[in-house]
Write a protein that holds these residues in place. Structure first.
Motif, short mmCIF file in Angstrom:
data_model
loop_
_atom_site.label_atom_id
_atom_site.label_comp_id
_atom_site.label_asym_id
_atom_site.label_seq_id
_atom_site.Cartn_x
_atom_site.Cartn_y
_atom_site.Cartn_z
N GLU A 93 -121.60 -53.49 15.90
CA GLU A 93 -122.28 -53.14 17.15
C GLU A 93 -122.63 -51.65 17.12
OE1 GLU A 93 -121.47 -52.77 21.98
OE2 GLU A 93 -119.98 -53.74 20.69
N LEU A 95 -123.48 -48.31 18.66
CA LEU A 95 -123.37 -47.63 19.95
C LEU A 95 -124.46 -46.57 20.10
CD1 LEU A 95 -119.49 -47.16 20.18
CD2 LEU A 95 -120.89 -49.00 21.15
N GLU A 107 -122.95 -44.33 15.24
CA GLU A 107 -121.61 -44.61 15.74
C GLU A 107 -121.57 -46.07 16.15
OE1 GLU A 107 -120.74 -42.01 18.96
OE2 GLU A 107 -121.04 -40.17 17.79
N LEU A 109 -119.01 -50.06 16.44
CA LEU A 109 -117.77 -50.84 16.48
C LEU A 109 -117.89 -52.00 15.50
CD1 LEU A 109 -117.33 -51.08 20.36
CD2 LEU A 109 -116.31 -49.38 18.83
N TYR A 110 -116.76 -52.42 14.93
CA TYR A 110 -116.78 -53.56 14.02
C TYR A 110 -115.68 -54.55 14.37
CZ TYR A 110 -112.59 -51.86 11.59
OH TYR A 110 -111.31 -51.47 11.30
N LYS A 111 -115.90 -55.80 13.96
CA LYS A 111 -114.88 -56.84 14.03
C LYS A 111 -114.92 -57.64 12.74
CE LYS A 111 -114.75 -57.47 19.07
NZ LYS A 111 -114.90 -58.44 20.20
N GLU A 122 -110.30 -55.09 14.08
CA GLU A 122 -111.42 -54.51 14.81
C GLU A 122 -111.20 -53.01 14.90
OE1 GLU A 122 -111.74 -55.55 18.97
OE2 GLU A 122 -109.66 -56.25 18.99
N GLY A 123 -112.30 -52.28 14.99
CA GLY A 123 -112.18 -50.83 15.04
C GLY A 123 -113.53 -50.16 15.24
N LYS A 124 -113.62 -48.91 14.81
CA LYS A 124 -114.85 -48.14 15.00
C LYS A 124 -115.26 -47.50 13.68
CE LYS A 124 -111.11 -45.57 16.17
NZ LYS A 124 -109.78 -46.16 16.43
N TYR A 125 -116.52 -47.07 13.63
CA TYR A 125 -117.02 -46.48 12.39
C TYR A 125 -118.08 -45.43 12.68
CZ TYR A 125 -121.10 -49.57 13.04
OH TYR A 125 -122.22 -50.19 13.54
N TRP A 143 -114.52 -45.83 8.43
CA TRP A 143 -114.08 -46.64 9.58
C TRP A 143 -112.56 -46.62 9.66
CZ3 TRP A 143 -115.79 -48.46 4.93
CH2 TRP A 143 -114.93 -49.29 4.21
N ASN A 146 -108.39 -50.30 15.16
CA ASN A 146 -107.87 -50.07 16.51
C ASN A 146 -106.47 -50.66 16.67
OD1 ASN A 146 -110.21 -48.84 17.30
ND2 ASN A 146 -111.04 -50.61 18.37
#
Length: 291
Positions: A93, A95, A107, A109-111, A122-125, A143, A146
């Motif tokens: 996703e 952002l 920027e 988010l991933y799952k 899941e987390g961010k990148y 990445w 979370n």
């Protein structure tokens, strides 16, 4: 007066040139989402070559609990392992994505999911993109998860690859498939990517073994015996320290070791090698030899 006018003219020219050289920022979210779609489709189809094609030739990725991985060959191996260790689907996703000429910073988010849509991470990148031949490609990729609770609860197993291994075993159980048989299946899929360019298959296997196992946190290997035709060694990583009966994501160390034994046996056989493995305390002792 003429000198003053000349100096002022030069100063004004420099200012105008500097301003013209500054890249104006622009929202390129739609373009980056389109590029991400190609990555997602390639990954969800378990196609590491197509995933690798989404990166520039000098790309670097920065996974958690891992060294920097650089270049197409290393990146291809990294994602190949992830696919064979149970990651079946990725969702990204965006952002924000701001472009500066041929460079963009995203920027997001991933799952990550195993089969039957089991969420395993899941987390961010943050990704740096570069436009090459009118196509956006990933140049830097970093990445992090979370899920610190996993590291807190399992202090000796702070590694997402162990979680992915456990997810793969749990998937087999959910389908009422013997995890060892599933390990053989995964090994057969992974073996297709093992294509040595020289005739020394034993060295090729050992190099690949160390590269893959080093993805697990605190991996150690000690060579016990070695010749031109065989290698006997012992290895351990964080999951081997689980005490009797202790489980990680519902899987104990014995199940993990048996799964890996099955997978490595198939890969070794693909290279015309024999692979034997046994447990010795916290160590995995294995012997690989030419047939």
């Amino acid at each position: 007066m003429k000198k003053t006018a000349l100096y002022f003219g030069i100063f004004l020219a420099i200012i105008m040139l500097s301003v013209s050289c500054v890249q104006q920022s622009a929202d390129v979210s739609k373009d980056i989402e389109k590029a991400n779609k190609a990555f997602i489709e390639a990954f969800n189809q378990s196609n590491p070559d197509a995933v690798t094609a989404c990166y520039t030739s000098n790309a670097k990725i920065f996974p958690a609990n891992s060294k920097i991985i650089e270049g197409h060959e290393a990146i291809n191996k990294y994602w190949s392992v992830g696919m064979t260790m149970g990651i079946k689907k990725v969702i990204l996703e965006t952002l924000s994505a701001i472009g500066y000429g041929n460079i963009a910073i995203e920027e997001g988010l991933y799952k990550l999911y195993a089969d039957n849509d089991q969420l395993i991470d899941e987390g961010k990148y943050i990704v740096t993109w570069r436009k090459e031949s009118a196509k956006w490609k990933i140049e830097r990729d970093i990445w992090n998860t979370n899920s610190p609770s996993v590291a807190t609860k399992y202090k000796t197993c702070e590694n997402n690859f162990i979680a992915q291994l456990a997810a793969s075993i749990n998937f087999a159980k959910s389908k009422k498939v013997n995890p060892v048989e599933y390990g053989k299946y995964i090994g057969s899929l992974h073996a297709n990517g093992w294509q040595p360019k020289d005739k020394d298959h034993l060295k090729y296997f050992m190099d690949g073994y160390k590269w893959n196992m080093n993805l697990f946190k605190n991996f150690r290997m000690e060579t016990l015996e070695q010749s031109d035709s065989m290698v006997k060694a012992k290895t351990k990583a964080d999951w081997t320290h689980l005490s009797a009966g202790e489980k990680f994501y519902g899987v104990d160390s014995v199940e993990m070791n048996e799964w890996l034994k099955a997978a490595w046996t198939v890969i070794a056989d693909h290279l015309n090698l024999d692979y034997k493995q046994e447990q010795d305390g916290n160590w995995i002792v294995f012997t690989v030899s030419k047939k």
